[in-house]
Design a protein around this motif. Structure first.
Motif, PDB file in Angstrom:
ATOM      1  N   LEU A 190      -9.544   8.935   1.758  1.00 45.51           N
ATOM      2  CA  LEU A 190      -8.126   8.884   1.414  1.00 45.51           C
ATOM      3  C   LEU A 190      -7.885   7.891   0.275  1.00 45.51           C
ATOM      4  O   LEU A 190      -7.077   8.143  -0.632  1.00 45.51           O
ATOM      5  CB  LEU A 190      -7.315   8.486   2.641  1.00 45.51           C
ATOM      6  N   ALA A 191      -8.603   6.775   0.289  1.00 46.83           N
ATOM      7  CA  ALA A 191      -8.455   5.760  -0.762  1.00 46.83           C
ATOM      8  C   ALA A 191      -8.849   6.326  -2.126  1.00 46.83           C
ATOM      9  O   ALA A 191      -8.235   5.990  -3.156  1.00 46.83           O
ATOM     10  CB  ALA A 191      -9.309   4.539  -0.434  1.00 46.83           C
ATOM     11  N   HIS A 197      -4.669   9.215  -8.051  1.00 42.14           N
ATOM     12  CA  HIS A 197      -3.292   9.563  -8.407  1.00 42.14           C
ATOM     13  C   HIS A 197      -2.395   8.334  -8.586  1.00 42.14           C
ATOM     14  O   HIS A 197      -1.179   8.487  -8.744  1.00 42.14           O
ATOM     15  CB  HIS A 197      -2.713  10.499  -7.355  1.00 42.14           C
ATOM     16  N   ASP A 198      -2.988   7.139  -8.540  1.00 37.89           N
ATOM     17  CA  ASP A 198      -2.256   5.895  -8.805  1.00 37.89           C
ATOM     18  C   ASP A 198      -1.035   5.754  -7.892  1.00 37.89           C
ATOM     19  O   ASP A 198       0.094   5.556  -8.346  1.00 37.89           O
ATOM     20  CB  ASP A 198      -1.821   5.848 -10.279  1.00 37.89           C
ATOM     21  N   LEU A 199      -1.267   5.841  -6.586  1.00 37.82           N
ATOM     22  CA  LEU A 199      -0.189   5.805  -5.602  1.00 37.82           C
ATOM     23  C   LEU A 199      -0.192   4.508  -4.805  1.00 37.82           C
ATOM     24  O   LEU A 199      -1.174   3.772  -4.785  1.00 37.82           O
ATOM     25  CB  LEU A 199      -0.327   6.978  -4.625  1.00 37.82           C
ATOM     26  N   LEU A 200       0.935   4.262  -4.147  1.00 38.57           N
ATOM     27  CA  LEU A 200       1.034   3.215  -3.144  1.00 38.57           C
ATOM     28  C   LEU A 200       0.890   3.844  -1.765  1.00 38.57           C
ATOM     29  O   LEU A 200       1.132   5.039  -1.582  1.00 38.57           O
ATOM     30  CB  LEU A 200       2.387   2.499  -3.226  1.00 38.57           C
ATOM     31  N   HIS A 227      -4.112  -4.146  -2.971  1.00 40.33           N
ATOM     32  CA  HIS A 227      -2.985  -4.265  -3.905  1.00 40.33           C
ATOM     33  C   HIS A 227      -2.126  -3.002  -3.928  1.00 40.33           C
ATOM     34  O   HIS A 227      -1.010  -3.014  -4.450  1.00 40.33           O
ATOM     35  CB  HIS A 227      -3.492  -4.589  -5.311  1.00 40.33           C
ATOM     36  N   ARG A 228      -2.630  -1.910  -3.326  1.00 34.77           N
ATOM     37  CA  ARG A 228      -1.870  -0.653  -3.285  1.00 34.77           C
ATOM     38  C   ARG A 228      -1.188  -0.432  -1.930  1.00 34.77           C
ATOM     39  O   ARG A 228      -0.495   0.564  -1.750  1.00 34.77           O
ATOM     40  CB  ARG A 228      -2.795   0.540  -3.559  1.00 34.77           C
ATOM     41  N   THR A 229      -1.381  -1.355  -1.012  1.00 34.62           N
ATOM     42  CA  THR A 229      -0.913  -1.150   0.360  1.00 34.62           C
ATOM     43  C   THR A 229       0.264  -2.051   0.706  1.00 34.62           C
ATOM     44  O   THR A 229       0.237  -3.255   0.449  1.00 34.62           O
ATOM     45  CB  THR A 229      -2.058  -1.428   1.358  1.00 34.62           C
ATOM     46  N   ILE A 230       1.291  -1.451   1.281  1.00 39.40           N
ATOM     47  CA  ILE A 230       2.339  -2.203   1.970  1.00 39.40           C
ATOM     48  C   ILE A 230       2.053  -2.029   3.461  1.00 39.40           C
ATOM     49  O   ILE A 230       2.213  -0.941   4.011  1.00 39.40           O
ATOM     50  CB  ILE A 230       3.745  -1.700   1.618  1.00 39.40           C
ATOM     51  N   LEU A 231       1.582  -3.088   4.086  1.00 34.30           N
ATOM     52  CA  LEU A 231       1.102  -3.038   5.468  1.00 34.30           C
ATOM     53  C   LEU A 231       2.230  -3.432   6.411  1.00 34.30           C
ATOM     54  O   LEU A 231       2.777  -4.530   6.306  1.00 34.30           O
ATOM     55  CB  LEU A 231      -0.104  -3.966   5.627  1.00 34.30           C
TER      56      LEU A 231
END
Length: 387
Positions: A190-191, A197-200, A227-231
């Motif tokens: 998934l990562a 696709h340069d996603l969050l 840096h791409r994750t809002i946990l």
């Protein structure tokens, strides 16, 4: 005075009421109902945490805390996340204590979405995800995880859904309502998609403590994903603190600063006494968490096996406290099954279609109930299915 126009926002007018609430309301007026519908622990908050809250009141700690929450609590959350899940966040600039995980999700979406931005929502999903995207001005795009893969999303499905307006993807593992948990290799795959696709990623990890068969892996711990994750996490499920309404959100400094601006205007801070209770839960509640998890695992094993024995096919959930059996063999829809089961046998479950299209043909059953109640519920469900 004649009203000539509607004063309601169209976004709110278009929102559908929670499908879960309908069955809670039906069950509320009936005696002798066994509820497998409520998504909360049947344990009470540990005494040490309750005592800490009482002590904070006795000592007069009834003022606001810092907007981001007690620094002592943020320090403890930082240590907890590092020790339990191997992710490192600066307590001063990368953690906010929120009013439940739901508020954390709300401010996260409002911080990142411009009108028309798309968010991929993997269904079956918790009922609030798509509405919160809409309320933040975004467009939820549903992608259906299916029983064929034990409700684990496949990247080829995501490839078909992504557009140049896609900004983020909602991830919930262990999942509500299916109990499905993604392993490390699946998260790595998934990562790769996320990076391409340069996603969050908004990673709802509220059930992280309730992983039964393998160690839980946080999406933020996958290489390149911090840096791409809002946990998003909290104390409701793993620490049996649903009514305290306390969660937290961790992200990089830029994202956290944006969320904090929204939080300070909308909420000011989370309840002070609840923060002191959570602080104690993190410091001294490990044994309670482990005991609760062992109990859930025993219940899961009994309940899922019983459902399969009845003829309601059910995969083994890797985490959370939900079973998501198929009821297709009965010839009833999810709504019909849930409503008739409640009326005829007084067992409350949630129809799977309220969690998305791919939930049709299933029901959500919470096994966060006593073994005695689960055993009686199994008898009643068996009797209903045999009719």
């Amino acid at each position: 005075m004649k009203q000539t126009k509607s004063y309601l926002a169209k976004t709110v007018e278009d929102l559908k009421p929670s499908g879960i609430r309908k069955f809670f309301d039906l069950a509320a007026g009936m005696e002798g109902v066994i509820s497998l519908g409520v998504g909360e622990p049947d344990f009470v908050t540990s005494w040490s945490a309750r005592e800490a809250a009482i002590l904070s009141l006795e000592q007069g700690y009834t003022s606001y805390t810092a907007n981001a929450g007690l620094l002592e609590l943020r320090n403890e959350v930082s240590s907890y996340m590092k020790k339990q899940f191997h992710v490192d966040y600066n307590p001063k600039s990368e953690i906010i204590i929120t009013v439940g995980a739901s508020q954390a999700l709300d401010i996260a979406l409002r911080a990142i979405l411009d009108p028309g931005d798309e968010v991929i929502v993997i269904e079956p999903s918790f009922v609030s995800y798509a509405p919160l995207v809409s309320l933040a001005g975004g467009k939820p795009v549903a992608v259906q995880a299916t029983e064929e893969y034990d409700f684990k999303i496949q990247t080829h499905q995501l490839e078909k859904a992504v557009t140049d307006r896609t900004k983020a993807i909602m991830l919930c593992s262990p999942n509500n309502p299916t109990g499905t948990m993604l392993g490390e290799n699946e998260l790595i795959e998934l990562a790769t998609f996320i990076e391409k696709h340069d996603l969050l990623v908004l990673s709802d990890e509220i059930y992280a403590e309730l992983a039964y068969d393998e160690p839980y892996v946080s999406f933020a711990a996958i290489e390149g994903m911090r840096h791409r994750t809002i946990l998003i996490n909290g104390f409701s499920k793993g620490f049996a603190m649903t009514g305290w309404r306390l969660g937290f959100v961790c992200a990089n400094e830029e994202l956290t600063a944006a969320m904090l601006k929204i939080h300070q205007y909308a909420m000011m801070c989370a309840p002070t006494m609840a923060q002191y209770a959570a602080l104690e839960a993190l410091k001294g509640g490990r044994e309670d968490v482990e005991d609760m998890k062992k109990s859930y695992r025993r219940r899961r094993n009994y309940f899922v096996q019983s459902l399969n024995d009845i003829g309601l096919s059910c995969h083994i959930p890797g985490g959370a406290f939900y079973a998501f059996p198929s009821i297709v063999s009965t010839g009833l829809s999810s709504e019909q099954f849930a409503e008739q089961l409640l009326i005829e046998e007084k067992v409350a479950v949630v129809p799977g279609n309220v969690f998305g299209i791919s939930g049709e043909g299933h029901i959500r059953c919470s096994y966060a109930s006593s073994m005695e109640h689960l055993q009686e519920a199994v008898k009643r469900i068996k009797r209903f299915v045999e009719k």
